[in-house]
Motif scaffolding. Structure first.
Motif, PDB file in Angstrom:
ATOM      1  N   SER A  30       0.845  -1.191   0.000  1.00 52.06           N
ATOM      2  CA  SER A  30       0.000   0.000   0.000  1.00 52.06           C
ATOM      3  C   SER A  30       0.875   1.234   0.000  1.00 52.06           C
ATOM      4  O   SER A  30       1.944   1.249   0.611  1.00 52.06           O
ATOM      5  N   ASN A  31       0.413   2.246  -0.690  1.00 52.25           N
ATOM      6  CA  ASN A  31       1.065   3.551  -0.673  1.00 52.25           C
ATOM      7  C   ASN A  31       0.054   4.564  -0.157  1.00 52.25           C
ATOM      8  O   ASN A  31      -1.038   4.689  -0.722  1.00 52.25           O
ATOM      9  N   LEU A  32       0.424   5.250   0.906  1.00 52.23           N
ATOM     10  CA  LEU A  32      -0.452   6.240   1.522  1.00 52.23           C
ATOM     11  C   LEU A  32       0.282   7.575   1.564  1.00 52.23           C
ATOM     12  O   LEU A  32       1.495   7.608   1.744  1.00 52.23           O
ATOM     13  N   VAL A  33      -0.458   8.667   1.430  1.00 47.57           N
ATOM     14  CA  VAL A  33       0.142   9.997   1.524  1.00 47.57           C
ATOM     15  C   VAL A  33      -0.720  10.836   2.461  1.00 47.57           C
ATOM     16  O   VAL A  33      -1.939  10.931   2.292  1.00 47.57           O
ATOM     17  N   TYR A  34      -0.057  11.421   3.452  1.00 44.53           N
ATOM     18  CA  TYR A  34      -0.719  12.308   4.407  1.00 44.53           C
ATOM     19  C   TYR A  34       0.167  13.521   4.657  1.00 44.53           C
ATOM     20  O   TYR A  34       1.333  13.555   4.248  1.00 44.53           O
ATOM     21  N   TYR A  35      -0.376  14.497   5.369  1.00 47.94           N
ATOM     22  CA  TYR A  35       0.352  15.725   5.682  1.00 47.94           C
ATOM     23  C   TYR A  35       0.211  16.038   7.159  1.00 47.94           C
ATOM     24  O   TYR A  35      -0.891  15.968   7.712  1.00 47.94           O
ATOM     25  N   LEU A  36       1.339  16.358   7.790  1.00 51.58           N
ATOM     26  CA  LEU A  36       1.343  16.772   9.198  1.00 51.58           C
ATOM     27  C   LEU A  36       1.388  18.290   9.268  1.00 51.58           C
ATOM     28  O   LEU A  36       2.104  18.935   8.508  1.00 51.58           O
ATOM     29  N   GLN A  37       0.659  18.844  10.210  1.00 50.92           N
ATOM     30  CA  GLN A  37       0.753  20.265  10.542  1.00 50.92           C
ATOM     31  C   GLN A  37       1.522  20.330  11.864  1.00 50.92           C
ATOM     32  O   GLN A  37       0.987  20.000  12.913  1.00 50.92           O
ATOM     33  N   ASP A  38       2.772  20.708  11.800  1.00 50.59           N
ATOM     34  CA  ASP A  38       3.691  20.712  12.945  1.00 50.59           C
ATOM     35  C   ASP A  38       3.867  22.157  13.407  1.00 50.59           C
ATOM     36  O   ASP A  38       4.513  22.948  12.713  1.00 50.59           O
ATOM     37  N   ILE A  39       3.281  22.505  14.550  1.00 49.60           N
ATOM     38  CA  ILE A  39       3.252  23.901  15.009  1.00 49.60           C
ATOM     39  C   ILE A  39       3.974  24.011  16.348  1.00 49.60           C
ATOM     40  O   ILE A  39       3.584  23.372  17.328  1.00 49.60           O
ATOM     41  N   GLY A  40       5.014  24.846  16.384  1.00 51.89           N
ATOM     42  CA  GLY A  40       5.828  24.981  17.592  1.00 51.89           C
ATOM     43  C   GLY A  40       5.550  26.221  18.412  1.00 51.89           C
ATOM     44  O   GLY A  40       6.008  26.316  19.550  1.00 51.89           O
ATOM     45  N   LYS A  41       4.820  27.199  17.871  1.00 55.50           N
ATOM     46  CA  LYS A  41       4.527  28.443  18.586  1.00 55.50           C
ATOM     47  C   LYS A  41       3.058  28.790  18.438  1.00 55.50           C
ATOM     48  O   LYS A  41       2.364  28.219  17.613  1.00 55.50           O
ATOM     49  N   GLY A  42       2.614  29.767  19.236  1.00 58.47           N
ATOM     50  CA  GLY A  42       1.243  30.247  19.104  1.00 58.47           C
ATOM     51  C   GLY A  42       0.339  29.696  20.179  1.00 58.47           C
ATOM     52  O   GLY A  42       0.781  29.111  21.170  1.00 58.47           O
ATOM     53  N   ASN A  43      -0.963  29.867  19.940  1.00 59.58           N
ATOM     54  CA  ASN A  43      -1.968  29.476  20.939  1.00 59.58           C
ATOM     55  C   ASN A  43      -2.165  27.970  21.051  1.00 59.58           C
ATOM     56  O   ASN A  43      -2.510  27.475  22.108  1.00 59.58           O
ATOM     57  N   ASN A  44      -1.989  27.254  19.955  1.00 60.28           N
ATOM     58  CA  ASN A  44      -2.235  25.808  19.951  1.00 60.28           C
ATOM     59  C   ASN A  44      -1.052  25.040  19.369  1.00 60.28           C
ATOM     60  O   ASN A  44      -1.174  24.395  18.327  1.00 60.28           O
ATOM     61  N   PRO A  45       0.100  25.069  20.048  1.00 62.29           N
ATOM     62  CA  PRO A  45       1.250  24.325  19.499  1.00 62.29           C
ATOM     63  C   PRO A  45       0.981  22.821  19.527  1.00 62.29           C
ATOM     64  O   PRO A  45       0.282  22.311  20.394  1.00 62.29           O
ATOM     65  N   THR A  46       1.551  22.121  18.537  1.00 62.92           N
ATOM     66  CA  THR A  46       1.411  20.670  18.471  1.00 62.92           C
ATOM     67  C   THR A  46       2.726  19.962  18.793  1.00 62.92           C
ATOM     68  O   THR A  46       2.781  18.743  18.799  1.00 62.92           O
ATOM     69  N   VAL A  47       3.770  20.748  19.028  1.00 63.05           N
ATOM     70  CA  VAL A  47       5.078  20.235  19.435  1.00 63.05           C
ATOM     71  C   VAL A  47       5.505  21.037  20.661  1.00 63.05           C
ATOM     72  O   VAL A  47       5.389  22.261  20.673  1.00 63.05           O
ATOM     73  N   ALA A  48       5.981  20.343  21.679  1.00 58.69           N
ATOM     74  CA  ALA A  48       6.420  21.041  22.892  1.00 58.69           C
ATOM     75  C   ALA A  48       7.721  20.446  23.407  1.00 58.69           C
ATOM     76  O   ALA A  48       7.917  19.226  23.368  1.00 58.69           O
ATOM     77  N   THR A  49       8.599  21.329  23.879  1.00 63.70           N
ATOM     78  CA  THR A  49       9.845  20.881  24.495  1.00 63.70           C
ATOM     79  C   THR A  49       9.524  20.325  25.875  1.00 63.70           C
ATOM     80  O   THR A  49       8.808  20.948  26.654  1.00 63.70           O
ATOM     81  N   VAL A  50      10.067  19.152  26.175  1.00 64.79           N
ATOM     82  CA  VAL A  50       9.839  18.523  27.476  1.00 64.79           C
ATOM     83  C   VAL A  50      11.008  18.801  28.410  1.00 64.79           C
ATOM     84  O   VAL A  50      10.831  19.209  29.545  1.00 64.79           O
ATOM     85  N   ILE A  51      12.224  18.585  27.906  1.00 63.58           N
ATOM     86  CA  ILE A  51      13.412  18.744  28.742  1.00 63.58           C
ATOM     87  C   ILE A  51      14.648  18.814  27.849  1.00 63.58           C
ATOM     88  O   ILE A  51      14.610  18.431  26.690  1.00 63.58           O
ATOM     89  N   GLY A  52      15.715  19.296  28.412  1.00 61.71           N
ATOM     90  CA  GLY A  52      16.996  19.348  27.723  1.00 61.71           C
ATOM     91  C   GLY A  52      18.117  19.380  28.743  1.00 61.71           C
ATOM     92  O   GLY A  52      17.893  19.209  29.945  1.00 61.71           O
ATOM     93  N   ILE A  53      19.322  19.634  28.285  1.00 61.56           N
ATOM     94  CA  ILE A  53      20.487  19.680  29.167  1.00 61.56           C
ATOM     95  C   ILE A  53      20.503  21.024  29.885  1.00 61.56           C
ATOM     96  O   ILE A  53      20.364  22.076  29.247  1.00 61.56           O
ATOM     97  N   ASN A  54      20.659  20.987  31.210  1.00 54.72           N
ATOM     98  CA  ASN A  54      20.708  22.222  32.007  1.00 54.72           C
ATOM     99  C   ASN A  54      21.818  23.139  31.517  1.00 54.72           C
ATOM    100  O   ASN A  54      22.912  22.693  31.199  1.00 54.72           O
TER     101      ASN A  54
END
Length: 175
Positions: A30-54
């Motif tokens: 099967s071949n499928l094609v989709y599109y992600l809306q990846d939003i890092g800023k604004g009122n409704n972000p879909t990507v968020a930073t959890v943690i990193g190196i201090n």
């Protein structure tokens, strides 16, 4: 004379080989094609930073930064397109120079055709390349036992809102 085990072993080996060949021949591609809306800023972000190196800035280019993702999966690149599911998972910057990320992502479908089925995507992604290939390592529901690959392609990027549209071209074999 001692009994010989070569015949049962040969028979078992042949049976396993025959089973594998039948499954490969009967596998549907099967071949499928989709599109992600990846939003890092604004009122409704879909990507968020959890943690990193201090002591370091937590970013897509900083080793050790971990993000969670809950991107809408759409039929077309437009954010107004029909949503068929969500891409949920974790992205970790895994190379010192920030070039590679490790992605563990579940495509969770909620549409009529694949409702409640999932595809599991995993692998290392060279995030500075426009085309990035990762493995499809399995699935559930309609995608049970799926194997294949997915090519992530950045269709557009808006640095002001940190908004990417990412095309997923998925090639699957399903027994």
């Amino acid at each position: 004379m001692a009994p010989t085990f070569s015949t049962p072993i040969k028979l078992m080996s042949f049976s396993i080989l025959f089973f594998l060949i039948i499954n490969i021949v009967n596998a549907q591609q099967s071949n499928l094609v989709y599109y992600l809306q990846d939003i890092g800023k604004g009122n409704n972000p879909t990507v968020a930073t959890v943690i990193g190196i201090n002591g370091r800035v937590w970013s897509y280019n900083t080793f050790g930064t971990i993000f969670v993702v809950d991107d809408p999966v759409l039929l077309e690149p437009s954010p107004l397109s029909t949503q068929v599911g969500k891409a949920q998972g974790v992205i970790t910057v895994t190379s010192i120079d920030g070039a590679n990320v490790n992605i563990v992502l579940s495509l969770v479908f909620n549409d009529v055709q694949y409702g409640r089925s999932t595809l599991q995507i995993q692998g290392s992604s060279h995030q500075r390349d426009n085309l990035r290939e990762l493995s499809v390592i399995g699935g559930t529901g309609r995608f049970r036992f799926a194997r294949g690959y997915v090519v992530f392609e950045t269709v557009s990027y808006d640095p002001t809102n940190n908004h990417s549209v990412i095309k997923l071209a998925i090639t699957l074999s399903i027994p």
